[in-house]
Scaffold this active site. Sequence first.
Site, mmCIF file in Angstrom:
data_model
loop_
_atom_site.group_PDB
_atom_site.id
_atom_site.type_symbol
_atom_site.label_atom_id
_atom_site.label_comp_id
_atom_site.label_asym_id
_atom_site.label_seq_id
_atom_site.Cartn_x
_atom_site.Cartn_y
_atom_site.Cartn_z
ATOM 1 N N ASN A 269 0.840 -1.055 -0.118
ATOM 2 C CA ASN A 269 -0.386 0.138 0.164
ATOM 3 C C ASN A 269 1.039 1.361 0.135
ATOM 4 O O ASN A 269 1.391 1.871 1.026
ATOM 5 C CB ASN A 269 -0.826 0.016 1.282
ATOM 6 C CG ASN A 269 -1.607 1.124 1.373
ATOM 7 O OD1 ASN A 269 -1.859 2.097 0.333
ATOM 8 N ND2 ASN A 269 -2.664 1.094 2.498
ATOM 9 N N ARG B 33 -2.520 -2.108 -3.412
ATOM 10 C CA ARG B 33 -3.526 -1.122 -3.132
ATOM 11 C C ARG B 33 -3.599 -0.020 -4.021
ATOM 12 O O ARG B 33 -2.556 0.867 -3.897
ATOM 13 C CB ARG B 33 -3.767 -0.891 -1.739
ATOM 14 C CG ARG B 33 -4.937 -0.075 -1.511
ATOM 15 C CD ARG B 33 -5.049 0.289 -0.062
ATOM 16 N NE ARG B 33 -6.289 1.173 0.119
ATOM 17 C CZ ARG B 33 -6.327 2.425 0.831
ATOM 18 N NH1 ARG B 33 -5.404 2.997 1.223
ATOM 19 N NH2 ARG B 33 -7.632 2.981 1.093
ATOM 20 N N HIS C 202 -12.835 2.637 0.108
ATOM 21 C CA HIS C 202 -12.811 1.748 1.074
ATOM 22 C C HIS C 202 -13.575 0.505 0.396
ATOM 23 O O HIS C 202 -14.120 -0.420 1.365
ATOM 24 C CB HIS C 202 -13.614 2.267 2.285
ATOM 25 C CG HIS C 202 -12.848 3.123 2.994
ATOM 26 N ND1 HIS C 202 -13.576 4.485 3.772
ATOM 27 C CD2 HIS C 202 -11.552 3.533 3.272
ATOM 28 C CE1 HIS C 202 -12.767 5.229 4.264
ATOM 29 N NE2 HIS C 202 -11.554 4.639 4.094
ATOM 30 N N ARG D 159 -11.707 15.182 7.676
ATOM 31 C CA ARG D 159 -12.370 15.684 6.662
ATOM 32 C C ARG D 159 -14.051 15.935 7.039
ATOM 33 O O ARG D 159 -14.655 15.391 7.695
ATOM 34 C CB ARG D 159 -12.588 14.300 5.465
ATOM 35 C CG ARG D 159 -11.156 14.399 4.646
ATOM 36 C CD ARG D 159 -11.330 13.177 3.912
ATOM 37 N NE ARG D 159 -10.191 12.232 4.189
ATOM 38 C CZ ARG D 159 -10.266 10.870 3.881
ATOM 39 N NH1 ARG D 159 -11.254 10.406 3.129
ATOM 40 N NH2 ARG D 159 -9.327 10.072 4.128
ATOM 41 N N GLU E 213 -7.931 -5.549 5.040
ATOM 42 C CA GLU E 213 -7.954 -5.132 3.478
ATOM 43 C C GLU E 213 -6.749 -5.837 3.130
ATOM 44 O O GLU E 213 -6.702 -6.261 1.860
ATOM 45 C CB GLU E 213 -7.606 -3.576 3.561
ATOM 46 C CG GLU E 213 -8.862 -2.827 3.720
ATOM 47 C CD GLU E 213 -8.871 -1.235 4.424
ATOM 48 O OE1 GLU E 213 -8.444 -1.168 5.289
ATOM 49 O OE2 GLU E 213 -8.999 -0.452 3.259
#
Length: 389
Positions: free
Chosen positions: A14, A80, A168, A229, A372
């Site tokens: 990742n 990823r 996601h 965010r 993940e």
Amino acid sequence: MSAEPGSGPVLVLNAGSSSLKYQLLDPAGGDVRAKGTVERIGEEGSGVADHHAAVEQMSAALADAGVDLATAGVRAVGHRVVHGGPDFSDPVVVDDDVVARIEALSPLAPLHNPGAVAGIEAARAQLDVPHVAVFDTAFFATLPPAASTYALPRALSERYRIRRYGMHGTSHRYVSRAVPALVGRPLEELDQVVLHLGNGCSASAVHHGRAVDTSMGLTPLQGLVMGTRSGDVDPGLHSYLHREAGLSVEEIDDLLNKQSGLKGLSGVNDFRQLQEHRAAGDEAAALAFDVYVHRLKHYLGAYLVQLGRLDVLTFTAGVGENNAALRAAVVEGLGGLGLAVDPGRNASPSREARVISPDGAPVTVAVVPTNEELEIARQTVALLDGTEG
Ligand code: ADP
């Protein structure tokens, strides 16, 4: 490096602009042989000049951990990639053309895709096995047009590839596919809502295994309140801030992505700290918690109606997996809709997938730790084996 078909660990990478997270794991059982993070890539004085140096540092760290990448029989590398844009709705074996296409999607994910491309290039140069890209948007390629389309001029959306992509997706897919074993019912029968609540947060509605709605959009800024965010705001806010506060487009982007959310409301973006401040009577922290929960209920309610029914509500990621007070707050007052948690089950800490609603509840409420890396490893192997992941 030898690639034995059907066996061997998968290296999952990742890569961001300044970090490289890696995990070497067995895609069947999920056993993690080694993992780590190379940080501060490209920063002055870090000793990690670029992503090539980062891959070298990873190899050295793995060697220190007793794993020689040259002889470990690594089957493949799974990467990823945050944004697959309209091009990629499934994992893909990486070649030069794929790299160029991922790079071309950078305007849609300027903070993420360039780092992924650099990581892929560096890893391909040093690890001579198949490389597979797995996209965070892919799970949401099935969204019906009514859910994925913004009410903008169609020609403009087509030209600039504007739609709701969702992010996601790897986590939402993993979690929604782990639920059937937990509840003892087939995926094809279940209507699910998954709440991925980490630093970034997103909700999804999953009908019989297919994503039918999600809270993130063109970018990861839309939807739920997150660590830094804002999630949803009035689209008119941008021009208002420009006119009244004299902020530039870049400043507004920075404000909404990095200075807002829990941090903007309370001063801290970490949910544990937020909880401490709230417990100590900090009013700003209490309001931040309430806004966060209100937005979650907003999406939960919307998805309940979009789906028409709900079998399982699942919490995942750092906050969702660990914060019992937050989970209780989300379902508070929803007993009439069949949603409740058993206080004892909800409060008992665990690293395992578990049901936290009372026995016999109309809607099962669950906690499923996301993974993940395992999902990427599985999808990587499934693509190479030609089976469904
Ligand atoms: P990322 O999106 O970066 O992968 P995580 O899924 O690790 O993030 O989630 C980070 C968030 O989870 C932080 O707000 C953190 O406070 C929260 N969190 C992590 N562990 C715990 C815990 N044991 N209890 C409560 N909150 C936790």
